[in-house]
Design a protein around this motif. Structure first.
Motif, mmCIF file in Angstrom:
data_model
loop_
_atom_site.group_PDB
_atom_site.id
_atom_site.type_symbol
_atom_site.label_atom_id
_atom_site.label_comp_id
_atom_site.label_asym_id
_atom_site.label_seq_id
_atom_site.Cartn_x
_atom_site.Cartn_y
_atom_site.Cartn_z
ATOM 1 N N ALA A 196 0.800 -1.214 -0.023
ATOM 2 C CA ALA A 196 -0.004 0.014 0.013
ATOM 3 C C ALA A 196 0.876 1.267 0.012
ATOM 4 O O ALA A 196 0.493 2.333 -0.722
ATOM 5 N N ILE A 197 1.941 1.238 0.646
ATOM 6 C CA ILE A 197 2.823 2.332 0.790
ATOM 7 C C ILE A 197 3.393 2.486 -0.600
ATOM 8 O O ILE A 197 3.697 3.535 -1.234
ATOM 9 N N LEU A 198 3.972 1.337 -1.197
ATOM 10 C CA LEU A 198 4.488 1.464 -2.563
ATOM 11 C C LEU A 198 3.559 2.129 -3.653
ATOM 12 O O LEU A 198 3.699 3.061 -4.361
ATOM 13 N N ASP A 199 2.248 1.647 -3.410
ATOM 14 C CA ASP A 199 1.244 2.316 -4.424
ATOM 15 C C ASP A 199 1.027 3.630 -4.168
ATOM 16 O O ASP A 199 0.760 4.668 -5.238
ATOM 17 N N ASP A 200 1.242 4.180 -2.918
ATOM 18 C CA ASP A 200 0.872 5.591 -2.543
ATOM 19 C C ASP A 200 2.066 6.308 -3.239
ATOM 20 O O ASP A 200 1.724 7.598 -3.674
ATOM 21 N N ILE A 201 3.304 5.862 -2.910
ATOM 22 C CA ILE A 201 4.501 6.356 -3.654
ATOM 23 C C ILE A 201 4.214 6.800 -5.142
ATOM 24 O O ILE A 201 4.488 7.574 -5.727
ATOM 25 N N ARG A 202 4.011 5.441 -5.782
ATOM 26 C CA ARG A 202 3.733 5.487 -7.008
ATOM 27 C C ARG A 202 2.636 6.663 -7.398
ATOM 28 O O ARG A 202 2.567 7.343 -8.593
ATOM 29 N N ARG A 203 1.423 6.629 -6.734
ATOM 30 C CA ARG A 203 0.420 7.880 -6.940
ATOM 31 C C ARG A 203 1.150 8.881 -6.717
ATOM 32 O O ARG A 203 0.480 9.843 -7.754
ATOM 33 N N LEU A 204 1.883 9.288 -6.097
ATOM 34 C CA LEU A 204 2.277 10.661 -5.838
ATOM 35 C C LEU A 204 3.249 10.950 -6.822
ATOM 36 O O LEU A 204 3.187 11.993 -7.229
ATOM 37 N N ASP A 205 3.941 9.995 -7.091
ATOM 38 C CA ASP A 205 5.117 10.412 -8.144
ATOM 39 C C ASP A 205 4.390 10.704 -9.548
ATOM 40 O O ASP A 205 4.686 11.598 -10.253
ATOM 41 N N ALA A 206 3.127 9.996 -9.727
ATOM 42 C CA ALA A 206 2.296 10.103 -11.087
ATOM 43 C C ALA A 206 1.812 11.417 -10.994
ATOM 44 O O ALA A 206 1.746 12.333 -12.077
ATOM 45 N N ALA A 207 1.444 11.970 -9.637
ATOM 46 C CA ALA A 207 0.733 13.365 -9.672
ATOM 47 C C ALA A 207 1.755 14.421 -9.855
ATOM 48 O O ALA A 207 1.701 15.309 -10.349
ATOM 49 N N HIS A 208 2.821 14.211 -9.264
ATOM 50 C CA HIS A 208 4.001 15.071 -9.534
ATOM 51 C C HIS A 208 4.547 15.104 -11.149
ATOM 52 O O HIS A 208 4.590 16.280 -11.436
ATOM 53 N N VAL A 265 8.566 19.852 -3.547
ATOM 54 C CA VAL A 265 8.434 20.216 -2.009
ATOM 55 C C VAL A 265 7.542 19.372 -1.516
ATOM 56 O O VAL A 265 7.405 18.907 -0.363
ATOM 57 N N ASP A 266 6.040 19.468 -1.981
ATOM 58 C CA ASP A 266 4.869 18.829 -1.479
ATOM 59 C C ASP A 266 5.241 17.108 -1.683
ATOM 60 O O ASP A 266 4.799 16.549 -0.934
ATOM 61 N N LEU A 267 5.622 16.772 -2.842
ATOM 62 C CA LEU A 267 6.255 15.607 -3.034
ATOM 63 C C LEU A 267 6.997 14.943 -1.872
ATOM 64 O O LEU A 267 6.599 13.828 -1.319
ATOM 65 N N ALA A 268 8.033 15.707 -1.459
ATOM 66 C CA ALA A 268 8.938 15.170 -0.470
ATOM 67 C C ALA A 268 8.260 15.099 0.831
ATOM 68 O O ALA A 268 8.624 14.330 1.415
ATOM 69 N N ALA A 269 7.342 16.047 1.015
ATOM 70 C CA ALA A 269 6.707 16.008 2.269
ATOM 71 C C ALA A 269 5.937 14.896 2.508
ATOM 72 O O ALA A 269 5.637 14.414 3.334
ATOM 73 N N GLU A 270 5.003 14.743 1.401
ATOM 74 C CA GLU A 270 4.193 13.557 1.416
ATOM 75 C C GLU A 270 5.125 12.195 1.637
ATOM 76 O O GLU A 270 4.532 11.336 2.214
ATOM 77 N N LYS A 271 6.035 12.390 0.807
ATOM 78 C CA LYS A 271 7.051 10.635 0.944
ATOM 79 C C LYS A 271 7.382 10.832 2.469
ATOM 80 O O LYS A 271 7.538 9.587 2.903
ATOM 81 N N ALA A 272 7.725 11.847 2.767
ATOM 82 C CA ALA A 272 8.529 11.938 4.173
ATOM 83 C C ALA A 272 7.190 11.183 5.265
ATOM 84 O O ALA A 272 7.451 10.653 6.206
ATOM 85 N N LYS A 273 6.060 11.758 5.006
ATOM 86 C CA LYS A 273 4.977 11.181 5.929
ATOM 87 C C LYS A 273 4.834 9.713 5.897
ATOM 88 O O LYS A 273 4.307 9.086 6.744
ATOM 89 N N LEU A 274 4.814 9.184 4.605
ATOM 90 C CA LEU A 274 4.630 7.969 4.390
ATOM 91 C C LEU A 274 5.548 6.918 4.898
ATOM 92 O O LEU A 274 5.619 5.991 5.739
ATOM 93 N N PHE A 275 7.059 7.658 4.961
ATOM 94 C CA PHE A 275 7.967 6.931 5.225
ATOM 95 C C PHE A 275 7.928 6.865 6.931
ATOM 96 O O PHE A 275 8.513 5.882 7.546
#
Length: 109
Positions: free
Chosen positions: A3-15, A23-33
């Motif tokens: 699920a976390i990998l799917d969220d990262i892929r979703r964020l990368d696609a949105a980016h 900056v938002d991408l890095a912040a969202e990935k930091a929350k996931l990690f």
């Protein structure tokens, strides 16, 4: 973890589409990690295993008995008949019978 990998892929696609800034991408990935627990924090209880039981092998005693019987047969035959060939033939025959008995004991045990 998937699920976390799917969220990262979703964020990368949105980016990639321009919906998220770097900056938002890095912040969202930091929350996931941060949501991922450390391996040291996760405790999985495993049942205690019994040590393997040691079975006493009687192979040494059986081989010693075979040698004793073999010597006894050869000696008795030599004393009674005086014929070395007969003594060796009897000894080899007894040895073969004892070997078969030993292997049967090992298969059963």
């Amino acid at each position: 973890m998937t699920a976390i990998l799917d969220d990262i892929r979703r964020l990368d696609a949105a980016h990639a589409r321009g919906e998220l800034s770097a900056v938002d991408l890095a912040a969202e990935k930091a929350k996931l990690f941060e949501a991922i627990p450390d391996a040291d924090d996760v405790y999985v209880a495993t049942p205690a295993r019994e040590p393997p039981r040691r079975t006493q092998s009687r192979l040494g005693q059986t081989l010693l008995l075979c040698i004793f019987v073999l010597t006894l047969c050869a000696g008795a035959t030599m004393l009674l008949t005086g014929d070395l060939m007969l003594a060796m033939t009897l000894s080899v025959t007894v040895l073969a019978a004892l070997t078969v008995a030993l292997f049967r004991q090992l298969d059963d045990g």
